[in-house]
Design a protein around this motif. Structure first.
Motif, PDB file in Angstrom:
ATOM      1  N   LEU A  65     -47.350  71.233  14.725  1.00 23.01           N
ATOM      2  CA  LEU A  65     -48.160  71.653  13.587  1.00 23.01           C
ATOM      3  C   LEU A  65     -49.561  72.026  14.048  1.00 23.01           C
ATOM      4  O   LEU A  65     -50.040  71.527  15.065  1.00 23.01           O
ATOM      5  CB  LEU A  65     -48.249  70.541  12.535  1.00 23.01           C
ATOM      6  CG  LEU A  65     -46.946  70.127  11.870  1.00 23.01           C
ATOM      7  CD1 LEU A  65     -47.183  68.918  10.966  1.00 23.01           C
ATOM      8  CD2 LEU A  65     -46.339  71.274  11.059  1.00 23.01           C
ATOM      9  N   ASP A  66     -50.213  72.864  13.289  1.00 28.79           N
ATOM     10  CA  ASP A  66     -51.571  73.290  13.608  1.00 28.79           C
ATOM     11  C   ASP A  66     -52.573  72.424  12.851  1.00 28.79           C
ATOM     12  O   ASP A  66     -53.309  72.902  11.983  1.00 28.79           O
ATOM     13  CB  ASP A  66     -51.752  74.774  13.248  1.00 28.79           C
ATOM     14  CG  ASP A  66     -53.106  75.303  13.701  1.00 28.79           C
ATOM     15  OD1 ASP A  66     -53.583  74.867  14.761  1.00 28.79           O
ATOM     16  OD2 ASP A  66     -53.680  76.156  12.993  1.00 28.79           O
ATOM     17  N   HIS A  67     -52.573  71.131  13.145  1.00 28.34           N
ATOM     18  CA  HIS A  67     -53.493  70.186  12.522  1.00 28.34           C
ATOM     19  C   HIS A  67     -54.014  69.239  13.595  1.00 28.34           C
ATOM     20  O   HIS A  67     -53.264  68.825  14.484  1.00 28.34           O
ATOM     21  CB  HIS A  67     -52.796  69.365  11.429  1.00 28.34           C
ATOM     22  CG  HIS A  67     -52.365  70.152  10.250  1.00 28.34           C
ATOM     23  ND1 HIS A  67     -53.171  70.397   9.162  1.00 28.34           N
ATOM     24  CD2 HIS A  67     -51.186  70.782   9.984  1.00 28.34           C
ATOM     25  CE1 HIS A  67     -52.518  71.120   8.281  1.00 28.34           C
ATOM     26  NE2 HIS A  67     -51.301  71.365   8.753  1.00 28.34           N
ATOM     27  N   SER A  68     -55.265  68.888  13.516  1.00 25.31           N
ATOM     28  CA  SER A  68     -55.850  67.910  14.423  1.00 25.31           C
ATOM     29  C   SER A  68     -57.076  67.313  13.753  1.00 25.31           C
ATOM     30  O   SER A  68     -57.564  67.819  12.734  1.00 25.31           O
ATOM     31  CB  SER A  68     -56.238  68.553  15.759  1.00 25.31           C
ATOM     32  OG  SER A  68     -57.214  69.558  15.562  1.00 25.31           O
ATOM     33  N   ALA A  69     -57.566  66.221  14.322  1.00 21.97           N
ATOM     34  CA  ALA A  69     -58.749  65.573  13.760  1.00 21.97           C
ATOM     35  C   ALA A  69     -59.513  64.865  14.866  1.00 21.97           C
ATOM     36  O   ALA A  69     -58.912  64.305  15.790  1.00 21.97           O
ATOM     37  CB  ALA A  69     -58.363  64.573  12.674  1.00 21.97           C
ATOM     38  N   THR A  70     -60.826  64.879  14.760  1.00 22.60           N
ATOM     39  CA  THR A  70     -61.668  64.118  15.671  1.00 22.60           C
ATOM     40  C   THR A  70     -61.682  62.650  15.247  1.00 22.60           C
ATOM     41  O   THR A  70     -61.772  62.339  14.055  1.00 22.60           O
ATOM     42  CB  THR A  70     -63.104  64.668  15.665  1.00 22.60           C
ATOM     43  OG1 THR A  70     -63.080  66.031  16.108  1.00 22.60           O
ATOM     44  CG2 THR A  70     -64.006  63.862  16.571  1.00 22.60           C
ATOM     45  N   ILE A  71     -61.572  61.773  16.210  1.00 26.69           N
ATOM     46  CA  ILE A  71     -61.642  60.335  15.946  1.00 26.69           C
ATOM     47  C   ILE A  71     -62.994  59.830  16.447  1.00 26.69           C
ATOM     48  O   ILE A  71     -63.324  59.973  17.627  1.00 26.69           O
ATOM     49  CB  ILE A  71     -60.501  59.582  16.653  1.00 26.69           C
ATOM     50  CG1 ILE A  71     -59.145  60.133  16.219  1.00 26.69           C
ATOM     51  CG2 ILE A  71     -60.586  58.082  16.371  1.00 26.69           C
ATOM     52  CD1 ILE A  71     -57.982  59.604  17.028  1.00 26.69           C
ATOM     53  N   LYS A  72     -63.767  59.249  15.570  1.00 27.80           N
ATOM     54  CA  LYS A  72     -65.098  58.744  15.922  1.00 27.80           C
ATOM     55  C   LYS A  72     -65.268  57.357  15.339  1.00 27.80           C
ATOM     56  O   LYS A  72     -65.017  57.142  14.149  1.00 27.80           O
ATOM     57  CB  LYS A  72     -66.188  59.679  15.390  1.00 27.80           C
ATOM     58  CG  LYS A  72     -67.599  59.266  15.808  1.00 27.80           C
ATOM     59  CD  LYS A  72     -68.628  60.265  15.308  1.00 27.80           C
ATOM     60  CE  LYS A  72     -70.037  59.849  15.743  1.00 27.80           C
ATOM     61  NZ  LYS A  72     -71.054  60.823  15.251  1.00 27.80           N
ATOM     62  N   ASP A  73     -65.684  56.432  16.194  1.00 33.24           N
ATOM     63  CA  ASP A  73     -65.871  55.039  15.775  1.00 33.24           C
ATOM     64  C   ASP A  73     -64.618  54.482  15.105  1.00 33.24           C
ATOM     65  O   ASP A  73     -64.685  53.704  14.138  1.00 33.24           O
ATOM     66  CB  ASP A  73     -67.070  54.918  14.826  1.00 33.24           C
ATOM     67  CG  ASP A  73     -68.377  55.327  15.481  1.00 33.24           C
ATOM     68  OD1 ASP A  73     -68.519  55.112  16.699  1.00 33.24           O
ATOM     69  OD2 ASP A  73     -69.239  55.891  14.776  1.00 33.24           O
ATOM     70  N   GLY A  74     -63.467  54.903  15.609  1.00 31.37           N
ATOM     71  CA  GLY A  74     -62.208  54.380  15.118  1.00 31.37           C
ATOM     72  C   GLY A  74     -61.763  54.921  13.783  1.00 31.37           C
ATOM     73  O   GLY A  74     -60.821  54.395  13.182  1.00 31.37           O
ATOM     74  N   LYS A  75     -62.392  55.977  13.286  1.00 28.79           N
ATOM     75  CA  LYS A  75     -62.071  56.546  11.974  1.00 28.79           C
ATOM     76  C   LYS A  75     -61.650  58.006  12.121  1.00 28.79           C
ATOM     77  O   LYS A  75     -62.101  58.727  13.015  1.00 28.79           O
ATOM     78  CB  LYS A  75     -63.279  56.459  11.030  1.00 28.79           C
ATOM     79  CG  LYS A  75     -63.794  55.049  10.781  1.00 28.79           C
ATOM     80  CD  LYS A  75     -62.812  54.244   9.957  1.00 28.79           C
ATOM     81  CE  LYS A  75     -63.437  52.964   9.411  1.00 28.79           C
ATOM     82  NZ  LYS A  75     -63.935  52.054  10.451  1.00 28.79           N
ATOM     83  N   PHE A  76     -60.787  58.459  11.201  1.00 28.80           N
ATOM     84  CA  PHE A  76     -60.363  59.859  11.180  1.00 28.80           C
ATOM     85  C   PHE A  76     -59.841  60.188   9.798  1.00 28.80           C
ATOM     86  O   PHE A  76     -59.542  59.302   8.988  1.00 28.80           O
ATOM     87  CB  PHE A  76     -59.255  60.114  12.207  1.00 28.80           C
ATOM     88  CG  PHE A  76     -57.919  59.548  11.796  1.00 28.80           C
ATOM     89  CD1 PHE A  76     -56.968  60.349  11.172  1.00 28.80           C
ATOM     90  CD2 PHE A  76     -57.620  58.205  12.000  1.00 28.80           C
ATOM     91  CE1 PHE A  76     -55.756  59.826  10.760  1.00 28.80           C
ATOM     92  CE2 PHE A  76     -56.393  57.678  11.599  1.00 28.80           C
ATOM     93  CZ  PHE A  76     -55.465  58.490  10.984  1.00 28.80           C
ATOM     94  N   GLU A  77     -59.686  61.481   9.505  1.00 32.06           N
ATOM     95  CA  GLU A  77     -58.997  61.918   8.300  1.00 32.06           C
ATOM     96  C   GLU A  77     -58.464  63.328   8.496  1.00 32.06           C
ATOM     97  O   GLU A  77     -59.072  64.147   9.171  1.00 32.06           O
ATOM     98  CB  GLU A  77     -59.896  61.856   7.060  1.00 32.06           C
ATOM     99  CG  GLU A  77     -61.053  62.804   7.055  1.00 32.06           C
ATOM    100  CD  GLU A  77     -61.791  62.778   5.706  1.00 32.06           C
ATOM    101  OE1 GLU A  77     -61.531  61.895   4.882  1.00 32.06           O
ATOM    102  OE2 GLU A  77     -62.610  63.691   5.490  1.00 32.06           O
ATOM    103  N   VAL A  78     -57.296  63.572   7.919  1.00 30.79           N
ATOM    104  CA  VAL A  78     -56.655  64.884   7.976  1.00 30.79           C
ATOM    105  C   VAL A  78     -56.143  65.217   6.581  1.00 30.79           C
ATOM    106  O   VAL A  78     -55.391  64.439   5.996  1.00 30.79           O
ATOM    107  CB  VAL A  78     -55.472  64.917   8.970  1.00 30.79           C
ATOM    108  CG1 VAL A  78     -54.967  66.355   9.134  1.00 30.79           C
ATOM    109  CG2 VAL A  78     -55.856  64.328  10.301  1.00 30.79           C
ATOM    110  N   LYS A  79     -56.525  66.373   6.079  1.00 29.59           N
ATOM    111  CA  LYS A  79     -56.076  66.831   4.767  1.00 29.59           C
ATOM    112  C   LYS A  79     -55.121  68.013   4.933  1.00 29.59           C
ATOM    113  O   LYS A  79     -55.092  68.668   5.969  1.00 29.59           O
ATOM    114  CB  LYS A  79     -57.264  67.245   3.907  1.00 29.59           C
ATOM    115  CG  LYS A  79     -58.283  66.144   3.665  1.00 29.59           C
ATOM    116  CD  LYS A  79     -59.479  66.665   2.874  1.00 29.59           C
ATOM    117  CE  LYS A  79     -60.519  65.579   2.657  1.00 29.59           C
ATOM    118  NZ  LYS A  79     -61.706  66.084   1.906  1.00 29.59           N
TER     119      LYS A  79
END
Length: 439
Positions: free
Chosen positions: A173-187
């Protein structure tokens, strides 16, 4: 490290429309493709320079039973983490149609999105000659995944990722997310199987977490107590019935069955009948003599949440003997051919209704007195009244290890009145694609 867990889901209780089947695999495969985005019925696409030209594939995207004009379509190699950098894109025209040309042989995931709706389904290109019509696929409310990375791992390792920095990607899939300080979100994710890969910034190892989602889900955590031990098993979705045909994905190499007695890589339905006054009635009714369609297609019906399932009733005569039987059968591949299923650890499926059933395994290379195959395994169970995911150890169904190496078909058999809802058959084990490579 590999962890598979069931979900604690906050959000709408909608059944997913998984539109064909998804496969959970581990190792990435990188294939480079050029890109294209067009809005006509004939969208130009391109394979990598110097490769053999491939198929033109066509699909129609719908939303609320109407054409989804301007929906964005992406075609990505099913195991890739590169997203659209190694795939194709297209824009649906006013009638919801897209065509991508020159697609090389391979396994892909096609995804369509429009506003807050999405859908995904697998695409298997087997040659470079024929055009492929993928039919119509309906957009559903998209999925949200986010929160603390630690909530997606077992307790034993979650502390190590509490403050993780890195990136999250999704295979195919063409989805990704940056993880910072142990947090992330993908919509905007499509419902179905989502194969998440957490990639820490300062480590060579990655953590792989497959997640099964329904349309509209908002997922922020997984139940640690539901986690499966790290055994590196794969889950292979054999059938979800969303395409409405009687061939499972891995039987699609074979020709469509001519009639109920010539199945190939697919599902059949059989109720034994002895004259007009002694027969097993099947509802919805079908005429086995008609050549316009396969009898099994009659029992693939829409469910209450917008997907498809098997929904069938069996009504036996008052005087029942052992000769009366109703059977739903999955042929692993070609009729009478045998396949090595020793790599399967267990099978699972959603089922509910009423009545007693029996799982039967047949080896077509050995004949019993009927001449149609030797039954190597039987396992009785009672259908639950409400939708339940049933899981059976393969060794319990087929006790002899040698018999697991020679399987022609898996059947659900009834000897008395029953009502059956069936959906989402899965194999669980290791190296599951090798089952069909032996042909």
């Amino acid at each position: 490290m590999i962890f598979k867990k069931k979900l604690y889901i906050k959000g709408m209780e909608l059944k997913q429309n998984k539109n064909r089947r998804m496969l959970t695999l581990i190792a990435p495969i990188a294939i480079g493709f050029s890109l294209c985005a067009c809005g006509s019925d004939n969208v130009a696409g391109g394979g990598p320079s110097g490769t053999e030209a491939g198929n033109a594939i066509t699909a129609q995207i719908l939303i609320a039973n109407a054409p989804a004009a301007n929906a964005r379509v992406k075609l990505v190699e099913h195991n890739s983490l590169s997203g659209i950098e190694g795939g194709f894109t297209a824009i649906a025209n006013d009638n919801g149609f897209v065509t991508i040309e020159k697609v090389p042989v391979g396994n892909y995931t096609m995804e369509a999105t429009l506003n807050e709706s999405a859908v995904q389904w697998p695409v298997d290109i087997k040659d470079t000659v024929n055009e492929v019509n993928l039919g119509a696929h309906s957009l559903q409310k998209s999925v949200y995944i986010g929160g603390s990375v630690a909530n997606f791992f077992a307790d034993s390792i979650s502390e190590n990722f509490k403050n993780m920095t890195g990136v999250l990607k999704f295979r195919g899939l063409d989805h990704s997310a940056t993880i910072k300080d142990g947090k992330f979100e993908v919509k905007g994710l499509p419902a179905g199987m989502l194969n998440m890969v957490f990639i820490p910034a300062n480590a060579t190892d990655t953590v792989y977490v497959p997640v099964t989602t329904d349309a509209g889900d908002s997922i922020t955590t997984l139940k640690p107590q539901d986690s499966i031990p790290e055994n590196k098993n794969e889950t292979l979705l054999i059938e979800d019935f969303e395409d409405g045909d009687n061939l499972h994905l891995y039987g699609s190499d074979f020709k469509d069955p001519i009639n109920i007695f010539d199945p190939s890589g697919g599902w059949t339905l059989l109720a034994t009948n002895y004259g007009p006054n002694a027969k097993v009635n099947v509802y919805p009714e079908y005429n086995a003599s008609e050549n316009s369609g396969h009898p099994f297609l009659v029992v693939i019906q829409g469910d209450e949440n917008g997907g498809n399932e098997v929904n069938v009733n069996f009504d036996f005569p008052d005087s029942v003997d052992s000769g009366f039987v109703a059977i739903i059968t999955l042929y692993i591949g070609k009729q009478y051919a045998t396949y090595d299923l020793s790599s399967v650890d267990s099978i699972a499926f959603d089922a509910w209704g009423s009545g007693d059933a029996e799982i039967q395994i047949v080896d077509g290379s050995r004949k019993d007195i009927t001449g149609i195959g030797y039954t190597t395994g039987k396992y009785a169970f009672t259908l639950p009244k409400t939708k339940t995911n049933l899981k059976f150890a393969w060794a319990d169904i087929v006790p002899k290890a040698e018999d697991r190496k020679s399987v022609t078909s898996i059947s659900i058999v009834f000897h008395n009145d029953a009502k059956l809802h069936l959906d989402n058959l899965e194999f669980i084990g290791k190296d599951l694609l090798n089952i069909w490579k032996q042909q």
